[in-house]
Scaffold this motif. Structure first.
Motif, PDB file in Angstrom:
ATOM      1  N   GLU A  86       1.053  -1.003  -0.420  1.00  0.00           N
ATOM      2  CA  GLU A  86       0.117  -0.002  -0.291  1.00  0.00           C
ATOM      3  C   GLU A  86       0.450   1.141  -0.276  1.00  0.00           C
ATOM      4  O   GLU A  86       1.641   1.049   0.896  1.00  0.00           O
ATOM      5  CB  GLU A  86      -1.027   0.181   1.507  1.00  0.00           C
ATOM      6  CG  GLU A  86      -2.299  -1.300   1.300  1.00  0.00           C
ATOM      7  CD  GLU A  86      -2.537  -0.985   3.025  1.00  0.00           C
ATOM      8  OE1 GLU A  86      -1.771  -0.333   4.040  1.00  0.00           O
ATOM      9  OE2 GLU A  86      -3.555  -1.527   2.600  1.00  0.00           O
ATOM     10  N   LYS A  87       0.713   2.675  -0.710  1.00  0.00           N
ATOM     11  CA  LYS A  87       1.476   3.519  -0.586  1.00  0.00           C
ATOM     12  C   LYS A  87       0.475   4.411   0.077  1.00  0.00           C
ATOM     13  O   LYS A  87      -0.471   4.281   0.565  1.00  0.00           O
ATOM     14  CB  LYS A  87       1.235   4.201  -2.341  1.00  0.00           C
ATOM     15  CG  LYS A  87       1.947   5.154  -2.597  1.00  0.00           C
ATOM     16  CD  LYS A  87       1.454   5.761  -3.560  1.00  0.00           C
ATOM     17  CE  LYS A  87       2.331   7.201  -4.175  1.00  0.00           C
ATOM     18  NZ  LYS A  87       2.056   8.036  -5.412  1.00  0.00           N
ATOM     19  N   GLU A  88       1.784   4.840   1.279  1.00  0.00           N
ATOM     20  CA  GLU A  88       1.047   6.066   1.731  1.00  0.00           C
ATOM     21  C   GLU A  88       1.072   7.398   1.783  1.00  0.00           C
ATOM     22  O   GLU A  88       1.986   7.929   0.251  1.00  0.00           O
ATOM     23  CB  GLU A  88       1.822   5.810   3.374  1.00  0.00           C
ATOM     24  CG  GLU A  88       1.669   4.074   3.940  1.00  0.00           C
ATOM     25  CD  GLU A  88       1.804   4.579   4.761  1.00  0.00           C
ATOM     26  OE1 GLU A  88       2.991   5.678   6.051  1.00  0.00           O
ATOM     27  OE2 GLU A  88       2.097   3.706   6.116  1.00  0.00           O
ATOM     28  N   LYS A  89       0.746   8.382   2.562  1.00  0.00           N
ATOM     29  CA  LYS A  89       0.636   9.515   1.537  1.00  0.00           C
ATOM     30  C   LYS A  89       2.258  10.237   1.606  1.00  0.00           C
ATOM     31  O   LYS A  89       3.332   9.941   2.623  1.00  0.00           O
ATOM     32  CB  LYS A  89      -0.249  10.674   1.973  1.00  0.00           C
ATOM     33  CG  LYS A  89       0.004  11.669   2.537  1.00  0.00           C
ATOM     34  CD  LYS A  89      -1.481  12.925   3.098  1.00  0.00           C
ATOM     35  CE  LYS A  89      -0.861  14.513   2.800  1.00  0.00           C
ATOM     36  NZ  LYS A  89      -1.980  14.990   3.546  1.00  0.00           N
ATOM     37  N   SER A  90       2.697  10.792   0.828  1.00  0.00           N
ATOM     38  CA  SER A  90       4.356  10.716   0.624  1.00  0.00           C
ATOM     39  C   SER A  90       4.375  12.429  -0.068  1.00  0.00           C
ATOM     40  O   SER A  90       3.475  13.015   0.389  1.00  0.00           O
ATOM     41  CB  SER A  90       4.578  10.139  -0.323  1.00  0.00           C
ATOM     42  OG  SER A  90       4.903   9.392  -0.849  1.00  0.00           O
ATOM     43  N   GLY A  91       5.799  12.938   0.822  1.00  0.00           N
ATOM     44  CA  GLY A  91       6.034  14.285   0.933  1.00  0.00           C
ATOM     45  C   GLY A  91       6.328  14.620  -0.739  1.00  0.00           C
ATOM     46  O   GLY A  91       6.507  14.446  -1.425  1.00  0.00           O
TER      47      GLY A  91
END
Length: 259
Positions: A86-91
């Motif tokens: 799963e991709k998390e919210k990235s900077g």
């Protein structure tokens, strides 16, 4: 009275044999999807292939969800873990992902720490972040060990319990249990089933006790889906029924289930 005694003994035998809580060590298979939800293509950036490779290196038998499964896994998918990335919210300048391992009922068994990368190239970034997340699993020291039941009572007590169960079962088998069928006629039912509550719904056992079926919860009251069967179990007019549909709806069968 005899039936009540039998139920008491059966539940006592269940209570002294507890199944150990499962960890990733209790699974030898990991199933990986060919496409992760946050990506638009199958095996995009070779991320799915890398996931399988990492699990294989760790000692798992890692399989894609679309390939042919071993026979024991076809018979029981609950022998496998189901991996998802799963991709998390990235900077602005980072890519962050984690890996989740679920059981066959969709319950989380393990979730890694978030892995991240500051690479600008997407393929390099996702591959680096995935390897970083997988380092959490590296620290678990995985070794496959099938889950076994733990017996907390001594051998003498277990033997005495078995003798008591056999004695009561023999006495109970001489009785006819009468139930009402759906059309109002009376029929003889020679087996009483017992429902044991689980997180997913109920596990139904006979007097052995042997698991007869697993009932999965639904949003409808007193309606359950029978796991791995095209059937439901439901309650109507105070009685429980088993209804099967394998392309042709069959006449519901009356069940004598004790919840």
């Amino acid at each position: 009275m005899k039936k009540t005694l039998l139920v008491s003994i059966l539940f006592l035998s269940v209570s002294i044999s507890a199944v150990a809580q499962k960890t990733i060590n209790n699974y030898k298979y990991v199933i990986i999807p060919l496409k992760f939800d946050f990506l638009s293509e199958k095996d995009q950036y070779r991320l799915n292939t890398l996931t399988r490779h990492l699990f294989k290196q760790k000692g798992f038998i890692a399989l894609f969800d679309k390939e042919e499964f071993p026979e024991e896994l076809i018979d029981d998918r609950c022998k496998a873990l189901f991996a998802d990335v799963e991709k998390e919210k990235s900077g602005l300048f980072s890519t962050r992902v984690n890996i989740t391992l679920k059981d066959c009922l969709g319950k989380d068994v393990y979730k890694t720490e978030t892995g991240s990368s500051r690479e600008k190239d997407f393929k390099k970034a996702y591959n680096e972040a995935l390897k970083s997340a997988f380092s959490s699993i590296e620290f678990l020291d995985y070794k496959y060990k099938p889950a076994e039941a733990k017996v907390e009572k001594g051998d003498d007590e277990m033997k005495e319990l078995a003798v008591n169960v056999d004695k009561v079962k023999t006495e109970t088998q001489t009785e006819d249990i009468k139930v009402s069928t759906k059309n109002g006629e009376t029929a003889l039912k020679d087996e009483t089933l017992y429902a044991q509550e689980k997180e997913y719904g109920y596990q139904v056992v006979d007097a052995t006790p042997k698991v007869v079926m697993q009932l999965m919860k639904t949003t409808a009251t007193n309606v359950y889906i029978v796991k791995d069967q095209n059937a439901i179990v439901y309650k109507e007019d105070g009685f429980w029924y088993y209804s099967e549909n394998n392309g042709e709806l069959k006449e519901p069968k009356t069940l004598d289930i004790k919840f």
